[in-house]
Design a protein around this motif. Structure first.
Motif, PDB file in Angstrom:
ATOM      1  N   ASP A 201      -0.426   6.284 -12.036  1.00  0.00           N
ATOM      2  CA  ASP A 201       0.548   5.340 -12.586  1.00  0.00           C
ATOM      3  C   ASP A 201       0.676   4.168 -11.624  1.00  0.00           C
ATOM      4  N   GLU A 202       1.077   3.037 -12.155  1.00  0.00           N
ATOM      5  CA  GLU A 202       1.239   1.874 -11.291  1.00  0.00           C
ATOM      6  C   GLU A 202       2.421   1.036 -11.760  1.00  0.00           C
ATOM      7  N   SER A 203       3.071   0.384 -10.811  1.00  0.00           N
ATOM      8  CA  SER A 203       4.138  -0.569 -11.119  1.00  0.00           C
ATOM      9  C   SER A 203       3.906  -1.808 -10.279  1.00  0.00           C
ATOM     10  N   TYR A 204       4.439  -2.936 -10.752  1.00  0.00           N
ATOM     11  CA  TYR A 204       4.208  -4.206 -10.080  1.00  0.00           C
ATOM     12  C   TYR A 204       5.524  -4.755  -9.541  1.00  0.00           C
ATOM     13  N   GLN A 205       5.480  -5.225  -8.305  1.00  0.00           N
ATOM     14  CA  GLN A 205       6.657  -5.773  -7.647  1.00  0.00           C
ATOM     15  C   GLN A 205       6.409  -7.229  -7.280  1.00  0.00           C
ATOM     16  N   ASN A 206       7.459  -8.026  -7.338  1.00  0.00           N
ATOM     17  CA  ASN A 206       7.367  -9.418  -6.917  1.00  0.00           C
ATOM     18  C   ASN A 206       7.283  -9.468  -5.395  1.00  0.00           C
ATOM     19  N   ALA A 207       6.199  -9.998  -4.879  1.00  0.00           N
ATOM     20  CA  ALA A 207       5.962  -9.980  -3.434  1.00  0.00           C
ATOM     21  C   ALA A 207       7.046 -10.731  -2.672  1.00  0.00           C
ATOM     22  N   GLU A 208       7.456 -11.891  -3.157  1.00  0.00           N
ATOM     23  CA  GLU A 208       8.436 -12.708  -2.435  1.00  0.00           C
ATOM     24  C   GLU A 208       9.808 -12.055  -2.447  1.00  0.00           C
ATOM     25  N   GLU A 209      10.136 -11.388  -3.541  1.00  0.00           N
ATOM     26  CA  GLU A 209      11.416 -10.680  -3.594  1.00  0.00           C
ATOM     27  C   GLU A 209      11.410  -9.487  -2.641  1.00  0.00           C
ATOM     28  N   GLU A 210      10.285  -8.785  -2.592  1.00  0.00           N
ATOM     29  CA  GLU A 210      10.158  -7.672  -1.639  1.00  0.00           C
ATOM     30  C   GLU A 210      10.304  -8.177  -0.202  1.00  0.00           C
TER      31      GLU A 210
ATOM     32  N   HIS B 254       1.253   7.529  -7.671  1.00  0.00           N
ATOM     33  CA  HIS B 254       1.840   6.278  -8.143  1.00  0.00           C
ATOM     34  C   HIS B 254       1.518   5.169  -7.146  1.00  0.00           C
ATOM     35  N   ALA B 255       1.122   4.017  -7.687  1.00  0.00           N
ATOM     36  CA  ALA B 255       0.791   2.870  -6.842  1.00  0.00           C
ATOM     37  C   ALA B 255       1.777   1.742  -7.095  1.00  0.00           C
ATOM     38  N   THR B 256       2.313   1.183  -5.997  1.00  0.00           N
ATOM     39  CA  THR B 256       3.173   0.005  -6.076  1.00  0.00           C
ATOM     40  C   THR B 256       2.340  -1.205  -5.685  1.00  0.00           C
ATOM     41  N   ILE B 257       2.096  -2.087  -6.640  1.00  0.00           N
ATOM     42  CA  ILE B 257       1.182  -3.209  -6.469  1.00  0.00           C
ATOM     43  C   ILE B 257       1.980  -4.511  -6.383  1.00  0.00           C
ATOM     44  N   LEU B 258       1.584  -5.375  -5.452  1.00  0.00           N
ATOM     45  CA  LEU B 258       2.225  -6.683  -5.328  1.00  0.00           C
ATOM     46  C   LEU B 258       1.651  -7.616  -6.390  1.00  0.00           C
ATOM     47  N   ASP B 259       2.489  -7.985  -7.322  1.00  0.00           N
ATOM     48  CA  ASP B 259       2.064  -8.780  -8.469  1.00  0.00           C
ATOM     49  C   ASP B 259       1.482 -10.124  -8.015  1.00  0.00           C
ATOM     50  N   GLY B 260       0.298 -10.425  -8.512  1.00  0.00           N
ATOM     51  CA  GLY B 260      -0.360 -11.675  -8.168  1.00  0.00           C
ATOM     52  C   GLY B 260      -1.245 -11.584  -6.943  1.00  0.00           C
ATOM     53  N   HIS B 261      -1.179 -10.456  -6.230  1.00  0.00           N
ATOM     54  CA  HIS B 261      -1.974 -10.288  -5.001  1.00  0.00           C
ATOM     55  C   HIS B 261      -2.844  -9.033  -5.073  1.00  0.00           C
ATOM     56  N   GLU B 262      -2.928  -8.438  -6.248  1.00  0.00           N
ATOM     57  CA  GLU B 262      -3.592  -7.145  -6.387  1.00  0.00           C
ATOM     58  C   GLU B 262      -5.085  -7.198  -6.088  1.00  0.00           C
ATOM     59  N   ASN B 263      -5.690  -8.381  -6.190  1.00  0.00           N
ATOM     60  CA  ASN B 263      -7.129  -8.503  -5.924  1.00  0.00           C
ATOM     61  C   ASN B 263      -7.444  -9.255  -4.631  1.00  0.00           C
ATOM     62  N   HIS B 264      -6.405  -9.591  -3.867  1.00  0.00           N
ATOM     63  CA  HIS B 264      -6.648 -10.274  -2.590  1.00  0.00           C
ATOM     64  C   HIS B 264      -7.184  -9.275  -1.563  1.00  0.00           C
ATOM     65  N   HIS B 265      -8.283  -9.621  -0.912  1.00  0.00           N
ATOM     66  CA  HIS B 265      -8.942  -8.715   0.027  1.00  0.00           C
ATOM     67  C   HIS B 265      -8.434  -8.901   1.459  1.00  0.00           C
TER      68      HIS B 265
END
Length: 324
Positions: A255-264, A192-203
């Motif tokens: 599986d993947e879920s997206y989290q709000n980076a600023e809230e985290e 399972h991957a927890t991805i920061l929404d809106g930053h998933e493609n930032h290198h």
């Protein structure tokens, strides 16, 4: 004409030889913090190069039996910052100190630096490995021992340049083998991957432990190229989506879920303000994956990979080792 050509070549060879001789010749290297994550890789890199004579300095409480028996190991008191006179004697005759001291003890390096000067040591590599500690946004988010205190050690080394002590600080990003399975959002067991929404493609940059150790060793082989500066290296310049795609190719569907980076970030900072460090991994994910926190240092700094003859690495190969 041939005479002048040979004469010119001879003068050029003399110039290069003199220039190389002006660089500190480093052969005897002592490693502090050899029992940590990076330490064993540093020991191996220097031990396998016949140019160097390597030894280890550790605290009295460390288990020295885990170090290779053929490498000289020396013990000092429980805290490096309470034993300067003892340190001077142990460091005398060494050309360089490589510090991989734990983050919580980075301030103790001031005592080691002072002892190094008194012992006549020529070179010091601080335990700077990680994010770009010069980044102010990073310094505002992470605890001082991870950023501010590390930067202060480099500033202290800069103040000692006039006394003849040279230094090199390495910016590596998070260590790949530690970061990916522990705080970058990838649970290998559950896939399972927890991805920061809106930053998933930032290198951002990350470096393996073995490549970090090789970089340090190669820098000390030719210190004239690496003196009194930061060196920026990486094994991979990746994004969360890039790692997720590579893992999918290796193991099948994740599986993947997206989290709000600023809230985290808000929750993690609140936990840290209460003395609860359980939010630190979440905050480490934020400062690595979100633009502007220093994880993307290759966007504004030159890579030292070529200068240090670092190998090209394959992301899938490195991930396969973690999976095994």
């Amino acid at each position: 004409m041939r005479y002048w050509s040979l004469h010119f070549q001879h003068q050029r060879s003399l110039f290069i030889e003199q220039k190389m001789c002006s660089s500190p010749l480093i052969r005897k290297v002592i490693i502090i913090g050899a029992g940590g994550h990076l330490g064993p890789h540093l020991v191996s890199a220097f031990d396998t190069d016949p140019h160097f004579q390597v030894s280890i300095l550790s605290r009295a409480s460390s288990d020295c039996s885990r170090f290779p028996s053929h490498i000289p190991s020396y013990c000092v008191g429980e805290n490096y910052d309470t034993s300067e006179s003892e340190l001077v004697e142990l460091l005398r005759g060494q050309d360089a100190i490589i510090s991989a001291i734990a983050a919580q003890a980075v301030q103790q390096q001031k005592t080691i630096i002072n002892a190094a000067l008194k012992a006549g040591v020529k070179y010091f590599v601080p335990s700077e490995f990680g994010h770009d500690t010069r980044n102010e946004q990073l310094a505002q988010l992470l605890p001082p021992f991870l950023v501010t205190q590390k930067r202060q050690i480099v500033e202290y080394l800069q103040s000692k340049e006039v006394e003849g002590l040279k230094w090199t600080a390495f910016v590596t990003g998070p260590f790949f083998e530690i970061a990916v399975p522990h705080f970058l959002g990838f649970d290998f067991r559950s896939r399972h991957a927890t991805i920061l929404d809106g930053h998933e493609n930032h290198h951002w940059s990350t470096t393996t432990l073995s490549t970090t150790a090789l970089a340090v060793k190669n820098a000390l082989l030719e210190p004239i190229k690496a003196t009194n500066t930061y060196l920026f290296i990486e094994s991979f310049n990746v994004s969360q989506n890039g790692i997720l795609s590579a893992l999918g190719r290796l193991t099948g569907r994740w599986d993947e879920s997206y989290q709000n980076a600023e809230e985290e970030k808000r929750r993690a900072l609140e936990e840290l303000s209460q003395g609860n460090f359980s939010g630190l991994p979440t905050l480490m994910r934020y400062v690595t994956c979100v633009e502007g926190c220093g994880g993307d240092y290759m966007n504004y700094e030159a890579s030292a990979n070529g200068l240090l003859s670092l190998p090209e690495e394959r992301l899938e190969s490195a991930l396969q080792k973690l999976l095994e």
